[in-house]
Write a protein that holds these residues in place. Structure first.
Motif, PDB file in Angstrom:
ATOM      1  N   ALA A  76       0.974  -1.283   0.024  1.00  0.00           N
ATOM      2  CA  ALA A  76      -0.098  -0.017   0.054  1.00  0.00           C
ATOM      3  C   ALA A  76       0.798   1.252  -0.025  1.00  0.00           C
ATOM      4  N   GLY A  79       1.856   2.257  -3.144  1.00  0.00           N
ATOM      5  CA  GLY A  79       0.840   2.658  -4.260  1.00  0.00           C
ATOM      6  C   GLY A  79       0.399   1.410  -5.076  1.00  0.00           C
ATOM      7  N   GLU A  82      -4.639  -1.057  -2.525  1.00  0.00           N
ATOM      8  CA  GLU A  82      -5.214  -0.228  -1.279  1.00  0.00           C
ATOM      9  C   GLU A  82      -6.578  -1.150  -0.688  1.00  0.00           C
ATOM     10  N   ARG A  83      -6.725  -0.921   0.636  1.00  0.00           N
ATOM     11  CA  ARG A  83      -7.697  -1.396   1.332  1.00  0.00           C
ATOM     12  C   ARG A  83      -8.986  -0.763   1.221  1.00  0.00           C
ATOM     13  N   ARG A  84     -10.117  -1.732   0.695  1.00  0.00           N
ATOM     14  CA  ARG A  84     -11.497  -1.107   0.687  1.00  0.00           C
ATOM     15  C   ARG A  84     -12.491  -1.619   1.623  1.00  0.00           C
ATOM     16  N   ASN A  92     -10.905  -5.974   5.517  1.00  0.00           N
ATOM     17  CA  ASN A  92     -10.769  -4.924   4.470  1.00  0.00           C
ATOM     18  C   ASN A  92     -10.457  -5.970   2.972  1.00  0.00           C
ATOM     19  N   LEU A  97      -4.144  -1.500  -7.343  1.00  0.00           N
ATOM     20  CA  LEU A  97      -4.297  -0.285  -8.083  1.00  0.00           C
ATOM     21  C   LEU A  97      -3.755  -0.386  -9.489  1.00  0.00           C
TER      22      LEU A  97
END
Length: 148
Positions: A76, A79, A82-84, A92, A97
């Protein structure tokens, strides 16, 4: 150092020695990305299992929850993922990405070149046989890698 008949006939030892050679070359191939083969594997698993959580990722990598969290933090911070929001408030969902996908494509190409370099003495048939034999290592459970 001399490796006697005992070592030469232990499959686990021979597989481990081969793994060390392969991993060393793969690490060198990934050095420009500042990622280990294990982290690249995590990116592939996240790409191929969109929405998976850290617990599932940890199980797939045979690492504990804390190690999975640290690994995801690194990815993360770069970049790449990502955690959603997950399926419930405690989890999560992990997502690759666009930058992670771009870099992963380059990483996989670099490791494929490493694989080709390390297996160049094998014919295509020998390489196919090696893949088949490696897939069959382990106790007879009746489950394939995809099922178990």
């Amino acid at each position: 150092m001399k490796q006697g008949a005992d070592l030469q006939t232990l499959v686990g030892y021979r597989v481990q020695r081969a793994n060390l050679l392969m991993e060393t070359d793969a690490r060198a191939a990934l050095s420009d990305f500042d990622l280990s083969p294990a982290k690249m594997t995590a990116l592939i698993l996240i790409r191929d299992n969109p929405g998976c959580d850290q617990t599932a990722l940890g199980r797939a990598l045979s690492i504990n929850r804390s190690s999975a969290m640290k690994l995801v933090n690194i990815l993360a911070d770069k970049g790449f993922v990502e955690r959603r929001p997950g399926r419930d408030l405690r989890t999560n969902a992990l997502a690759l990405l666009p930058e992670g996908a771009r870099q992963l494509e380059k990483m996989v190409a670099a490791v494929r070149r490493s694989d080709a370099r390390m297996t160049q003495r094998l014919s295509a048939d020998e390489l196919a046989t090696l893949h088949d034999l490696l897939a069959r290592l382990g106790p007879a459970t009746g489950l394939s890698d995809d099922e178990g």
